[in-house]
Design an enzyme around this catalytic site. Structure first.
Site, PDB file in Angstrom:
ATOM      1  CB  SER A   1     -80.939 -34.612-127.504  1.00  0.00           C
ATOM      2  OG  SER A   1     -81.877 -33.856-127.988  1.00  0.00           O
TER       3      SER A   1
ATOM      4  CD  GLU B   1     -76.492 -44.792-128.695  1.00  0.00           C
ATOM      5  OE1 GLU B   1     -76.942 -44.358-129.952  1.00  0.00           O
ATOM      6  OE2 GLU B   1     -76.612 -44.430-127.600  1.00  0.00           O
TER       7      GLU B   1
END
Ligand code: ARG
Length: 455
Positions: free
Chosen positions: A275, A288
């Protein structure tokens, strides 16, 4: 250069040209287009429709174009489509003989051939990729026939299974996907070239020769259908959608297993991302993204089904819309299968967390009830007794394995010392011996079958 224009008195409007052209995307078919043209030219020569010398010149010219496109020495121009580009380039290079290539042929049967050849090749390539994925799944299975984990229904812990058993479910799914491709390959194996614009041709074409030359089993049997059939592509997109559906389910489970609460798996650093703001994060982006890309593959299927809906026979320009979305869907699925395989190959499993989670979820409650049944208690009563045990455990923050015999007896005096062995996770798994069940013994039988399949 345009392939038409004789009957026109005005130039095409620029907007119309741009709206109509397909070279910007059907250039992807240049190999198939040239290979098809080479077979057609050889056949025209063999049948005496053009001279041997002309056929040889055409074949040599086309081979040169193929080489130059492969090497980058030849670049695409602003032709209308790949068929126009190849023919114009050929005539530019070899002169008048080039103008004879299109004898007895239409762009309608030509594009039908190109798309079919492309689809066939992609199906074969995908089969190889799926086999590699199956081999990776099988490896995890072989290494984990005794790795106990909870099996779920409703995403609630249900009964103990093994990691091999869970992965085996996906082996079955991808094995069916593989066999679906085989069925589709069987149906696609008829060559449309020689169907002309829609009604065949008056030239004495040898369609069997062309079909053989291009690796098809036989020629198609109806020229109208040949130029307007895109079933094979819809079928392939539907097979691709099912593959993505399977991948998306597996990816969703991997995201859950990788979550902070579960910690069943570690996705390798090389397959994770971080992140920009939260330094602690390691995200399962690949799982994902594969899950997410399922949408665009379904979209391509819906899109082509809708494009083909209500189309009158035979060719209509609508069918040019088969390409961009199909190309994208096919490339997407191939990429997803490869990435998914890499993620599985590098993933590690936290076996202790899996086992603890199995213990804490009352996954052996059914086996406790079966224990009572074996001692003569009717199943419905046994179900009620074990329900009380679970309530007691929840109140006292215990698992069934942590209860004392006295605590068991306080709820039903049928329980004896052997209850502990009867509900141990190992017993629960090992006793499930039916074919297809999770016991290591059953799994070994299935693994042997899978090994044979992959040979
Ligand atoms: N670009 C067209 C397609 O993809 C090729 C066939 C064109 N035929 C025609 N008659 N305009 O379908």
């Amino acid at each position: 250069m345009k392939l038409w224009g004789g009957r026109f008195t005005k130039e095409t409007d620029d907007l119309v040209f741009n709206f109509n052209e397909s070279l910007s995307f059907d250039r992807k078919l240049y190999k198939q287009d040239i290979t098809g043209s080479i077979a057609h030219a050889k056949m025209l020569g063999k049948q005496g429709i053009i001279s041997d010398d002309e056929a040889k010149q055409i074949v040599k010219g086309l081979e040169g174009i193929l080489n130059d496109l492969n090497s980058g020495a030849l670049e695409f121009d602003n032709s209308e489509d790949i068929h126009s580009f190849v023919e114009a380039t050929l005539t530019e290079r070899i002169g008048d003989a080039g103008k004879k290539l299109h004898t007895g042929r239409s762009r309608n049967d030509q594009v039908a051939l190109d798309m079919k050849m492309y689809t066939k090749e992609e199906m074969l390539e995908l089969k190889t990729l799926i086999k590699t994925l199956l081999a990776s799944i099988l490896k995890v299975m072989e290494e984990n026939t005794e790795t106990i984990m909870p099996g779920f229904t409703h995403l609630q812990k249900a009964q103990p299974i093994t990691l091999a058993h869970h992965f085996g479910a996906y082996f079955e799914m991808f094995k069916r996907d593989y066999s679906r491709l085989n069925c589709a390959l069987n149906r696609i194996d008829q060559c449309p070239l020689g169907s002309g614009a829609l009604a065949g041709t008056t030239y004495p074409l040898d369609r069997e020769f062309v079909a053989k030359e291009l690796g098809f089993k036989e020629p198609t049997l109806n020229s109208m259908d040949s130029v307007s059939d895109r079933d094979y592509l819809i079928e392939f997109l539907s097979d691709l959608s099912i593959i993505m559906m399977h991948l998306s389910r597996f990816c969703e489970e991997i995201c859950i297993w990788n979550s902070n609460e579960y910690r069943f798996v570690n996705i390798d650093d090389s397959y994770s991302t971080g992140s920009s703001i939260m330094p602690q994060k390691k995200n399962p982006d690949i799982a994902e993204l594969i899950r997410g890309k399922t949408g665009r593959v379904y979209g391509a299927l819906m899109s082509l089904l809708t494009t083909m809906k209500s189309l009158t026979l035979a060719y209509n320009k609508d069918m040019q819309e088969d390409k961009e979305l199909a190309f994208d869907a096919i490339d997407t699925v191939k990429g997803c299968v490869v990435l998914f395989t890499g993620m599985i190959d590098t993933m590690t499993f936290n076996k202790d967390n899996m086992e603890n989670s199995t213990k804490m979820g009352f996954t052996n409650a059914t086996d406790a009830a079966d224990y009572l049944v074996n001692k003569g208690v009717p199943f419905r009563d046994a179900h009620g007794i074990v329900g009380e045990l679970v309530l007691f455990c929840e109140k006292n923050n215990k698992s069934l394995d942590d209860m004392t015999l006295d605590e068991y007896k306080a709820i039903s005096d049928v329980f004896e010392e052997d209850i502990f062995d009867a509900i141990s996770l190992e017993t629960c798994v090992n006793k499930r011996l039916t074919l297809g069940a999770p016991s290591p013994e059953s799994m070994q039988r299935v693994i042997a079958i899978y090994k044979e399949f992959l040979k």
